[in-house]
Design an enzyme around this catalytic site. Structure first.
Site, PDB file in Angstrom:
ATOM      1  N   ASN A   1       0.807  -1.369  -0.087  1.00  0.00           N
ATOM      2  CA  ASN A   1       0.019  -0.020  -0.152  1.00  0.00           C
ATOM      3  C   ASN A   1       0.917   1.583   0.160  1.00  0.00           C
ATOM      4  O   ASN A   1       0.176   2.601   0.025  1.00  0.00           O
ATOM      5  CB  ASN A   1      -1.092  -0.102   1.368  1.00  0.00           C
ATOM      6  CG  ASN A   1      -2.032  -1.197   1.238  1.00  0.00           C
ATOM      7  OD1 ASN A   1      -1.989  -1.383  -0.148  1.00  0.00           O
ATOM      8  ND2 ASN A   1      -2.762  -1.463   2.171  1.00  0.00           N
TER       9      ASN A   1
ATOM     10  N   ARG B   1     -16.249   2.058  -2.293  1.00  0.00           N
ATOM     11  CA  ARG B   1     -15.024   2.908  -1.965  1.00  0.00           C
ATOM     12  C   ARG B   1     -15.009   3.928  -2.945  1.00  0.00           C
ATOM     13  O   ARG B   1     -14.237   3.862  -4.084  1.00  0.00           O
ATOM     14  CB  ARG B   1     -13.874   2.090  -2.006  1.00  0.00           C
ATOM     15  CG  ARG B   1     -13.834   0.932  -0.978  1.00  0.00           C
ATOM     16  CD  ARG B   1     -12.531   0.346  -0.374  1.00  0.00           C
ATOM     17  NE  ARG B   1     -12.185  -0.524  -1.549  1.00  0.00           N
ATOM     18  CZ  ARG B   1     -11.171  -1.391  -1.548  1.00  0.00           C
ATOM     19  NH1 ARG B   1     -10.144  -0.885  -0.644  1.00  0.00           N
ATOM     20  NH2 ARG B   1     -10.750  -2.184  -2.338  1.00  0.00           N
TER      21      ARG B   1
ATOM     22  N   VAL C   1     -14.797   7.182  -5.488  1.00  0.00           N
ATOM     23  CA  VAL C   1     -13.630   8.101  -5.778  1.00  0.00           C
ATOM     24  C   VAL C   1     -14.202   9.577  -5.916  1.00  0.00           C
ATOM     25  O   VAL C   1     -13.473  10.433  -6.537  1.00  0.00           O
ATOM     26  CB  VAL C   1     -13.282   7.751  -7.365  1.00  0.00           C
ATOM     27  CG1 VAL C   1     -12.514   6.390  -7.413  1.00  0.00           C
ATOM     28  CG2 VAL C   1     -14.331   7.795  -8.490  1.00  0.00           C
ATOM     29  N   ASP C   2     -15.331   9.589  -5.149  1.00  0.00           N
ATOM     30  CA  ASP C   2     -15.778  11.074  -5.060  1.00  0.00           C
ATOM     31  C   ASP C   2     -15.078  12.164  -4.404  1.00  0.00           C
ATOM     32  O   ASP C   2     -14.700  13.399  -4.877  1.00  0.00           O
ATOM     33  CB  ASP C   2     -17.286  11.252  -4.472  1.00  0.00           C
ATOM     34  CG  ASP C   2     -17.215  10.688  -3.123  1.00  0.00           C
ATOM     35  OD1 ASP C   2     -16.421   9.877  -2.723  1.00  0.00           O
ATOM     36  OD2 ASP C   2     -17.963  11.162  -2.058  1.00  0.00           O
ATOM     37  N   LEU C   3     -14.220  11.681  -3.301  1.00  0.00           N
ATOM     38  CA  LEU C   3     -13.237  12.722  -2.756  1.00  0.00           C
ATOM     39  C   LEU C   3     -12.075  12.995  -3.646  1.00  0.00           C
ATOM     40  O   LEU C   3     -11.651  13.900  -3.594  1.00  0.00           O
ATOM     41  CB  LEU C   3     -12.740  11.878  -1.468  1.00  0.00           C
ATOM     42  CG  LEU C   3     -13.806  11.635  -0.549  1.00  0.00           C
ATOM     43  CD1 LEU C   3     -13.300  10.941   0.885  1.00  0.00           C
ATOM     44  CD2 LEU C   3     -14.853  12.777  -0.125  1.00  0.00           C
TER      45      LEU C   3
ATOM     46  N   LYS D   1     -14.152  13.113   5.121  1.00  0.00           N
ATOM     47  CA  LYS D   1     -14.057  11.924   5.700  1.00  0.00           C
ATOM     48  C   LYS D   1     -12.622  11.689   5.576  1.00  0.00           C
ATOM     49  O   LYS D   1     -11.882  11.611   4.406  1.00  0.00           O
ATOM     50  CB  LYS D   1     -14.744  10.773   5.827  1.00  0.00           C
ATOM     51  CG  LYS D   1     -15.067  10.243   4.291  1.00  0.00           C
ATOM     52  CD  LYS D   1     -16.005   8.967   4.143  1.00  0.00           C
ATOM     53  CE  LYS D   1     -16.100   8.477   2.717  1.00  0.00           C
ATOM     54  NZ  LYS D   1     -17.086   7.541   2.644  1.00  0.00           N
ATOM     55  N   VAL D   2     -11.816  10.611   6.355  1.00  0.00           N
ATOM     56  CA  VAL D   2     -10.417  10.275   6.234  1.00  0.00           C
ATOM     57  C   VAL D   2     -10.464   9.193   4.975  1.00  0.00           C
ATOM     58  O   VAL D   2     -11.237   8.225   4.795  1.00  0.00           O
ATOM     59  CB  VAL D   2      -9.744   9.726   7.309  1.00  0.00           C
ATOM     60  CG1 VAL D   2      -8.392   9.348   6.912  1.00  0.00           C
ATOM     61  CG2 VAL D   2      -9.799  10.704   8.261  1.00  0.00           C
ATOM     62  N   SER D   3      -9.679   9.503   3.891  1.00  0.00           N
ATOM     63  CA  SER D   3      -9.450   8.809   2.839  1.00  0.00           C
ATOM     64  C   SER D   3      -7.910   8.627   2.344  1.00  0.00           C
ATOM     65  O   SER D   3      -7.293   9.572   2.214  1.00  0.00           O
ATOM     66  CB  SER D   3     -10.067   9.270   1.573  1.00  0.00           C
ATOM     67  OG  SER D   3      -9.817   8.441   0.371  1.00  0.00           O
ATOM     68  N   VAL D   4      -7.299   7.483   2.420  1.00  0.00           N
ATOM     69  CA  VAL D   4      -5.848   7.360   2.174  1.00  0.00           C
ATOM     70  C   VAL D   4      -5.774   7.660   0.515  1.00  0.00           C
ATOM     71  O   VAL D   4      -4.896   8.366   0.301  1.00  0.00           O
ATOM     72  CB  VAL D   4      -5.395   5.909   2.491  1.00  0.00           C
ATOM     73  CG1 VAL D   4      -3.861   5.814   2.019  1.00  0.00           C
ATOM     74  CG2 VAL D   4      -5.606   5.934   4.086  1.00  0.00           C
TER      75      VAL D   4
ATOM     76  N   ILE E   1     -14.945   1.144   8.867  1.00  0.00           N
ATOM     77  CA  ILE E   1     -14.200   1.612   7.605  1.00  0.00           C
ATOM     78  C   ILE E   1     -15.018   1.108   6.304  1.00  0.00           C
ATOM     79  O   ILE E   1     -15.333   1.980   5.450  1.00  0.00           O
ATOM     80  CB  ILE E   1     -12.752   1.219   7.276  1.00  0.00           C
ATOM     81  CG1 ILE E   1     -12.128   1.575   8.749  1.00  0.00           C
ATOM     82  CG2 ILE E   1     -12.030   1.854   6.069  1.00  0.00           C
ATOM     83  CD1 ILE E   1     -11.980   3.066   9.096  1.00  0.00           C
TER      84      ILE E   1
END
Length: 430
Positions: free
Chosen positions: A23, A128, A130-132, A169-172, A336
């Site tokens: 990752n 999951r 991809v909007d962010l 929101k948190v998104s890696v 998550i």
């Protein structure tokens, strides 16, 4: 299709070397698109996902060269040179195989001013979106629309512009995509509520080596001053904390003792915090950690997955397998991903007592698991079934291990070298 056969009941004893983090490696590889000079990555794991991304980068025009080889990935080095980007489309046939392929979006848009990236695939563990990624790039001036299953993005005249973006929101993945795009944007970009995972920090540190100007690394507020160009660099991929945690639980579930090398205890602090009360002992050794049971038995503990520095969602399935063999009960809560208990029915086939209520699973420990044919549904679920098989009485056959190959390099060889009776069976039906 390959299967893995395990005869359980053998304590693991010996040494296992952890590879570079998948990752972390994937975004680092896409960072090569940001410069026309060579990015050399060392400690790069060789996994199905790495190969998939290599194929994607090749069709963008990136030259890939093995610069140094090693039996373990600690001695491996690979050069990525994107001197000329010949294609800004990331096609469906490649992107559908792996969600991380969407990480080419930010670098392509920043360097070339345009990108056409298929909506991504990967493990079937819930939505999951991809909007962010899209909203963050739009804040930097990009024009983005969805056409026939593709994200079609264009930068404004003069390139992307610095902006402040607050992640709802948190998104890696979104943090990584925007971080890379911002390095070549005009002006200052501020990312608020950014992901703090070690893989994000590793990417930021590599980008700094390439000439990026980034402050706040390791925090949830990243400030990026755009530069005109990035240059060559050499960077070692951080150790895989999920692989580290997985093998720590392998030692615990079998009642053995493992020296887990090429890794650090601080990478798995949240896992240690959960596992220590369960009866797992950790000791720092030179270039690694030693893991064993503290006093002979395991006890049920409650765990809730959270963004870093909380307990990782990528260790939840392994923790569930471990708790199946512990005394008492454990409540495991997944915050998550909403569809990440698909391993629970498979563990139940092996005698586990698991009751799922929405986002929580109540696990009541049993005296022993029993071997059974089981089917992997995603990457981390697959390794949880391997762990259960190591502890189970009799033979376990894990089907669909192509999921396992996406994130664990030579797992059966590493475990066999420490006393596991485990083998890969090639080909055949599911």
């Amino acid at each position: 299709m390959d299967k893995i056969r395990i005869r359980g009941g053998r304590p693991l004893n010996g040494s296992i070397t952890v590879g570079g983090a998948k990752n972390a490696a994937l975004p680092l590889m896409t960072a090569s698109l940001l410069t026309d000079e060579t990015l050399t990555l060392t400690n790069l794991p060789i996994l199905a996902d790495i190969n998939t991304l290599c194929n994607l980068l090749l069709q963008h025009g990136v030259a890939i060269h093995m610069a140094g080889a090693g039996g373990d990935c600690a001695g491996r080095a690979v050069d990525f040179t994107a001197r000329d980007i010949t294609n800004t489309t990331a096609p469906y046939d490649l992107v559908r195989k792996m969600r991380a392929s969407v990480l080419v979006l930010g670098p392509l848009l920043a360097r070339c001013g345009e990108a056409r990236v298929s909506l991504p695939g990967g493990c079937a563990i819930g939505a999951r979106p991809v909007d962010l990624h899209i909203k963050g790039l739009e804040a930097m001036g990009a024009d983005i629309r969805i056409e026939a299953g593709y994200i079609v993005a264009k930068a404004p005249a003069g390139g992307l512009r610095g902006a402040e973006y607050v992640f709802p929101k948190v998104s890696v993945g979104a943090t990584e995509n925007l971080l890379m795009a911002a390095t070549l944007a005009k002006g200052t970009t501020i990312l608020v509520n950014a992901a703090r995972e070690p893989e994000v920090t590793d990417l930021a540190e590599c980008l700094v080596k390439m000439g990026a100007k980034i402050t706040g690394i390791g925090s949830d507020r990243l400030v990026i001053e755009g530069v005109d160009r990035l240059h060559a660099a050499r960077h070692m991929v951080v150790a895989d904390r999920i692989e580290t945690g997985t093998y720590a639980m392998a030692a615990a579930i079998t009642g053995g003792r493992l020296d887990i090398m090429n890794t650090r205890l601080d990478l798995i602090k949240a896992a240690v915090k959960a596992l220590a009360p369960a009866g797992v002992a950790f000791e720092e050794i030179e270039n690694g950690i030693r893991v064993s049971r503290a006093n002979g038995e395991l006890h049920g503990v409650d765990v809730m997955t959270e963004p870093f520095p909380g307990f990782p969602t990528d260790l939840q399935a392994q923790m569930m397998a471990l708790m199946c063999t512990a005394k008492g009960a454990a409540m495991i809560t997944e915050t998550i991903f909403e569809n990440r208990f698909m391993h629970a029915p498979e563990l139940t086939r092996m005698g586990a007592r698991i009751t799922v209520h929405g986002s929580s699973a109540l696990v009541r420990g049993v005296e022993r698991l029993t071997g059974a044919p089981v089917m992997a549904t995603d990457l981390r679920a697959s390794v949880s079934l391997v762990l259960a098989g190591l502890a189970a009485e009799g033979e376990t056959m894990v089907n669909r291990v192509y999921h396992l190959d996406r994130g664990y390099e030579r797992v059966e060889e590493k475990l066999a070298a420490c006393g596991a009776e485990i083998e890969r069976i090639h080909g055949g039906d599911e």
